[in-house]
Design a protein around this motif. Sequence first.
Motif, PDB file in Angstrom:
ATOM      1  N   VAL A 122       8.920  61.206  59.057  1.00 45.74           N
ATOM      2  CA  VAL A 122      10.052  60.562  59.741  1.00 45.74           C
ATOM      3  C   VAL A 122      11.141  61.591  60.037  1.00 45.74           C
ATOM      4  N   ALA A 123      11.413  62.475  59.094  1.00 46.68           N
ATOM      5  CA  ALA A 123      12.439  63.499  59.316  1.00 46.68           C
ATOM      6  C   ALA A 123      12.085  64.409  60.482  1.00 46.68           C
ATOM      7  N   ASP A 124      10.782  64.571  60.728  1.00 45.70           N
ATOM      8  CA  ASP A 124      10.343  65.434  61.822  1.00 45.70           C
ATOM      9  C   ASP A 124       9.959  64.662  63.073  1.00 45.70           C
ATOM     10  N   GLY A 125      10.374  63.391  63.157  1.00 45.31           N
ATOM     11  CA  GLY A 125      10.268  62.712  64.433  1.00 45.31           C
ATOM     12  C   GLY A 125       9.374  61.501  64.523  1.00 45.31           C
ATOM     13  N   LEU A 126       8.714  61.080  63.439  1.00 43.66           N
ATOM     14  CA  LEU A 126       7.911  59.862  63.527  1.00 43.66           C
ATOM     15  C   LEU A 126       8.821  58.699  63.905  1.00 43.66           C
ATOM     16  N   GLU A 127       8.454  57.979  64.954  1.00 48.79           N
ATOM     17  CA  GLU A 127       9.291  56.894  65.455  1.00 48.79           C
ATOM     18  C   GLU A 127       9.079  55.639  64.624  1.00 48.79           C
ATOM     19  N   THR A 128      10.137  55.128  64.041  1.00 49.20           N
ATOM     20  CA  THR A 128      10.069  53.925  63.217  1.00 49.20           C
ATOM     21  C   THR A 128      11.448  53.293  63.141  1.00 49.20           C
ATOM     22  N   PRO A 129      11.516  51.967  63.102  1.00 50.28           N
ATOM     23  CA  PRO A 129      12.834  51.323  62.995  1.00 50.28           C
ATOM     24  C   PRO A 129      13.368  51.292  61.567  1.00 50.28           C
ATOM     25  N   ARG A 130      12.450  51.299  60.574  1.00 54.76           N
ATOM     26  CA  ARG A 130      12.860  51.198  59.182  1.00 54.76           C
ATOM     27  C   ARG A 130      11.858  51.911  58.285  1.00 54.76           C
ATOM     28  N   VAL A 131      12.365  52.360  57.145  1.00 57.20           N
ATOM     29  CA  VAL A 131      11.556  53.130  56.199  1.00 57.20           C
ATOM     30  C   VAL A 131      11.619  52.449  54.840  1.00 57.20           C
ATOM     31  N   ILE A 132      10.463  52.341  54.178  1.00 60.21           N
ATOM     32  CA  ILE A 132      10.378  51.745  52.838  1.00 60.21           C
ATOM     33  C   ILE A 132       9.686  52.728  51.916  1.00 60.21           C
ATOM     34  N   LEU A 133      10.332  53.083  50.820  1.00 60.78           N
ATOM     35  CA  LEU A 133       9.761  54.028  49.860  1.00 60.78           C
ATOM     36  C   LEU A 133       9.669  53.340  48.499  1.00 60.78           C
ATOM     37  N   VAL A 134       8.453  53.201  47.989  1.00 60.92           N
ATOM     38  CA  VAL A 134       8.197  52.545  46.708  1.00 60.92           C
ATOM     39  C   VAL A 134       7.872  53.615  45.671  1.00 60.92           C
ATOM     40  N   ASN A 135       8.522  53.549  44.508  1.00 60.46           N
ATOM     41  CA  ASN A 135       8.402  54.624  43.516  1.00 60.46           C
ATOM     42  C   ASN A 135       8.593  55.985  44.192  1.00 60.46           C
ATOM     43  N   PRO A 136       9.682  56.166  44.932  1.00 61.77           N
ATOM     44  CA  PRO A 136       9.853  57.437  45.652  1.00 61.77           C
ATOM     45  C   PRO A 136       9.972  58.619  44.680  1.00 61.77           C
ATOM     46  N   ILE A 137       9.431  59.743  45.099  1.00 63.48           N
ATOM     47  CA  ILE A 137       9.537  60.972  44.316  1.00 63.48           C
ATOM     48  C   ILE A 137      10.888  61.587  44.663  1.00 63.48           C
ATOM     49  N   GLY A 138      11.878  61.284  43.834  1.00 57.42           N
ATOM     50  CA  GLY A 138      13.242  61.663  44.148  1.00 57.42           C
ATOM     51  C   GLY A 138      13.750  62.879  43.422  1.00 57.42           C
ATOM     52  N   ALA A 139      12.861  63.565  42.707  1.00 60.32           N
ATOM     53  CA  ALA A 139      13.230  64.775  41.973  1.00 60.32           C
ATOM     54  C   ALA A 139      11.953  65.555  41.724  1.00 60.32           C
ATOM     55  N   PRO A 140      12.042  66.850  41.443  1.00 60.41           N
ATOM     56  CA  PRO A 140      10.831  67.638  41.175  1.00 60.41           C
ATOM     57  C   PRO A 140      10.051  67.059  39.996  1.00 60.41           C
ATOM     58  N   ALA A 141       8.743  66.882  40.184  1.00 59.82           N
ATOM     59  CA  ALA A 141       7.920  66.295  39.131  1.00 59.82           C
ATOM     60  C   ALA A 141       7.968  67.098  37.839  1.00 59.82           C
TER      61      ALA A 141
END
Length: 299
Positions: A122-141
């Motif tokens: 999405v950051a590089d251009g995938l076209e979408t109206p909304r984004v859903i992240l489940v159990n997102p990896i929000g920090a280095p593992a």
Amino acid sequence: MTAPNPYAPLLDEIRVERREVRVLGGTTAYWVYGPSDAETTIVAVHGFRGEHHGLEPVVAHLPGVRVISPDLPGFGETPPVPGRTHDLELYADWLRAFAAAVAPAPVILGHSFGSIVVSAAVADGLETPRVILVNPIGAPALEGPRGILTRLAVFYYWAGAKLPKSLGEALLRNGLIVRVMSVSMAKTKDSGIRRFVHDQHDTYFSRFADRDVLHDAFIASVSNDVRAFAPRIAQPTLLVAAVKDDITPIEAERELATMFPHADLVEIPDVGHLIHYETPAAAADAITRFLAPSDAGTR
């Protein structure tokens, strides 16, 4: 599979069709759930070592939504992309091409490693109206609550890649090790759901194409996280996070939510990194509310 699927009665009510499409010179297998005339279509991307079955419990609680769920290249029924290293760049390229081929501008959902793939795409251009992240990896593992176990996993996948092929493959598909991984992630006290979770991992966790693809994907999963892409995702974004997640602690998820221009954070208690298996109804409820028409009648 030997354990009963507690979500089967709901899933049996939803139409599903297996399809294939050519993407980046290879064939991608994917499954389409729900009504063809649904107002909302979601492309759902599974996590590391998983495949489309893993997200079915969430799909089971979204009966009015059309969900398109592919197997990532190198996993499940999708073979590796020819001539490519299966790093994050490859998976993001693949997702943009896949979405364009099967459902232009869908809502896009990613679980765990899928959250990184979705965010990069999405950051590089995938076209979408909304984004859903489940159990997102929000920090280095490697910095999570179980960083030591992650370092052991680094050695495990390194050994699987370096040993003679037959020994390496056997190590990576070892049922006892898969079970240890499953037990370490499960938080539910419901014995039936625990049996289901372990059975799902026993059945599907080793359906990777070969050890090279698995090693590439593992390195991509522990070398990247959603933070790098969050500021460039302008679309409304839903983060469905687990209070007991051992991979990304809830404090890091709260910080991650502030990095998006427009993000909502839903915290689910008493669950860890397996929201999709243990609390799919709560996840689906959050998704349904996020996708509901606004006061202005838009999505």
